[in-house]
Design a protein around this motif. Structure first.
Motif, PDB file in Angstrom:
ATOM      1  N   UNK A  14      -8.391  28.169   8.507  1.00 40.17           N
ATOM      2  CA  UNK A  14      -7.115  28.371   7.839  1.00 40.17           C
ATOM      3  C   UNK A  14      -5.981  28.377   8.861  1.00 40.17           C
ATOM      4  N   UNK A  15      -6.182  29.039  10.010  1.00 46.07           N
ATOM      5  CA  UNK A  15      -5.161  29.038  11.056  1.00 46.07           C
ATOM      6  C   UNK A  15      -4.904  27.619  11.553  1.00 46.07           C
ATOM      7  N   UNK A  16      -5.969  26.850  11.734  1.00 42.00           N
ATOM      8  CA  UNK A  16      -5.838  25.481  12.212  1.00 42.00           C
ATOM      9  C   UNK A  16      -5.059  24.643  11.199  1.00 42.00           C
ATOM     10  N   UNK A  17      -5.353  24.822   9.912  1.00 46.98           N
ATOM     11  CA  UNK A  17      -4.648  24.080   8.872  1.00 46.98           C
ATOM     12  C   UNK A  17      -3.168  24.462   8.852  1.00 46.98           C
ATOM     13  N   UNK A  18      -2.873  25.742   8.992  1.00 42.07           N
ATOM     14  CA  UNK A  18      -1.474  26.176   9.016  1.00 42.07           C
ATOM     15  C   UNK A  18      -0.746  25.587  10.216  1.00 42.07           C
ATOM     16  N   UNK A  19      -1.429  25.512  11.363  1.00 40.02           N
ATOM     17  CA  UNK A  19      -0.833  24.904  12.550  1.00 40.02           C
ATOM     18  C   UNK A  19      -0.518  23.432  12.321  1.00 40.02           C
TER      19      UNK A  19
ATOM     20  N   UNK B 155      -3.891  18.775  17.578  1.00 35.59           N
ATOM     21  CA  UNK B 155      -4.236  19.157  16.206  1.00 35.59           C
ATOM     22  C   UNK B 155      -4.972  18.037  15.474  1.00 35.59           C
ATOM     23  N   UNK B 156      -5.356  16.996  16.192  1.00 38.84           N
ATOM     24  CA  UNK B 156      -6.095  15.847  15.649  1.00 38.84           C
ATOM     25  C   UNK B 156      -5.295  15.039  14.627  1.00 38.84           C
TER      26      UNK B 156
ATOM     27  N   UNK C 207      -1.604   7.493  13.585  1.00 40.14           N
ATOM     28  CA  UNK C 207      -1.976   8.705  12.855  1.00 40.14           C
ATOM     29  C   UNK C 207      -3.467   8.681  12.547  1.00 40.14           C
ATOM     30  N   UNK C 208      -4.064   9.853  12.555  1.00 42.07           N
ATOM     31  CA  UNK C 208      -5.472   9.986  12.206  1.00 42.07           C
ATOM     32  C   UNK C 208      -5.601   9.825  10.693  1.00 42.07           C
ATOM     33  N   UNK C 209      -6.276   8.773  10.265  1.00 37.97           N
ATOM     34  CA  UNK C 209      -6.414   8.472   8.844  1.00 37.97           C
ATOM     35  C   UNK C 209      -7.096   9.568   8.051  1.00 37.97           C
ATOM     36  N   UNK C 210      -7.845  10.437   8.715  1.00 37.64           N
ATOM     37  CA  UNK C 210      -8.527  11.532   8.024  1.00 37.64           C
ATOM     38  C   UNK C 210      -7.542  12.522   7.407  1.00 37.64           C
ATOM     39  N   UNK C 211      -6.312  12.531   7.916  1.00 40.34           N
ATOM     40  CA  UNK C 211      -5.319  13.492   7.443  1.00 40.34           C
ATOM     41  C   UNK C 211      -4.194  12.847   6.636  1.00 40.34           C
ATOM     42  N   UNK C 212      -4.346  11.600   6.202  1.00 42.15           N
ATOM     43  CA  UNK C 212      -3.287  10.921   5.447  1.00 42.15           C
ATOM     44  C   UNK C 212      -2.890  11.684   4.192  1.00 42.15           C
TER      45      UNK C 212
ATOM     46  N   UNK D 270       2.009  17.562   2.602  1.00 42.80           N
ATOM     47  CA  UNK D 270       2.918  18.465   3.318  1.00 42.80           C
ATOM     48  C   UNK D 270       4.327  17.886   3.362  1.00 42.80           C
ATOM     49  N   UNK D 271       4.450  16.591   3.626  1.00 43.98           N
ATOM     50  CA  UNK D 271       5.778  15.979   3.697  1.00 43.98           C
ATOM     51  C   UNK D 271       6.452  15.937   2.331  1.00 43.98           C
ATOM     52  N   UNK D 272       5.677  15.715   1.279  1.00 42.41           N
ATOM     53  CA  UNK D 272       6.294  15.696  -0.064  1.00 42.41           C
ATOM     54  C   UNK D 272       6.793  17.094  -0.436  1.00 42.41           C
ATOM     55  N   UNK D 273       6.056  18.142  -0.050  1.00 43.00           N
ATOM     56  CA  UNK D 273       6.510  19.522  -0.305  1.00 43.00           C
ATOM     57  C   UNK D 273       7.727  19.840   0.535  1.00 43.00           C
ATOM     58  N   UNK D 274       7.753  19.324   1.783  1.00 44.39           N
ATOM     59  CA  UNK D 274       8.847  19.594   2.708  1.00 44.39           C
ATOM     60  C   UNK D 274      10.144  18.951   2.235  1.00 44.39           C
ATOM     61  N   UNK D 275      10.069  17.740   1.684  1.00 45.16           N
ATOM     62  CA  UNK D 275      11.260  17.020   1.278  1.00 45.16           C
ATOM     63  C   UNK D 275      11.664  17.237  -0.181  1.00 45.16           C
TER      64      UNK D 275
END
Length: 133
Positions: A48-53, A100-101, A116-121, A127-132
């Motif tokens: 969870x900490x890693x995901x938040x980072x 952070x991979x 970009x690491x495709x595993x996190x697309x 995250x970007x849609x929530x941010x904007x």
């Protein structure tokens, strides 16, 4: 590539000791179950900490990530030019994202390309849609 930390090594040696005690009959079943819950909770907390980072890094470096999505794979100078930063600043930001991979560096001969690491697309998009919003 999997990295081993002293914490995980400590847990594995602890688990071996714990199993030896359990086999000897020195521990009750209730104690074994509560210990497994504690270990499981520690693992969940770490992830969870890693995901938040990652989420913080995505929002902090959103401009770099959005531009990198458009031009990847790209060299540091191409990325720096696209986002209007110096190459040293861009290099530092890419290094943070690589830790952070989120970004992958591919090196060959005297060149390095970043993407970009495709595993996190999906995670990046969310995250970007929530941010904007």
């Amino acid at each position: 590539m999997r990295q081993h930390s002293s914490e995980s090594e400590g847990n594995s040696s602890y688990q071996k000791s714990y199993r030896a005690l359990a086999r000897a009959g020195n521990l009750s079943q209730d104690h074994a179950e509560s210990n497994c819950r504690e270990i499981r909770n520690e693992i969940k907390y770490f992830h969870n900490q890693r995901r938040q980072g990652r989420e913080q890094a995505i929002t902090r470096h959103s401009g770099l990530i959005l531009d990198l999505q458009q031009i990847m794979p790209a060299s540091i100078s191409e990325i720096a030019e696209a986002i209007g930063q110096s190459t040293s600043t861009t290099r530092n930001h890419l290094r943070q994202l690589m830790q952070l991979d989120l970004v992958i560096k591919t090196s060959f001969e005297h060149h390095s390309l970043y993407c970009l690491n495709g595993s996190y697309n999906i995670h990046i998009t969310r995250v970007l849609s929530e941010f904007y919003e």
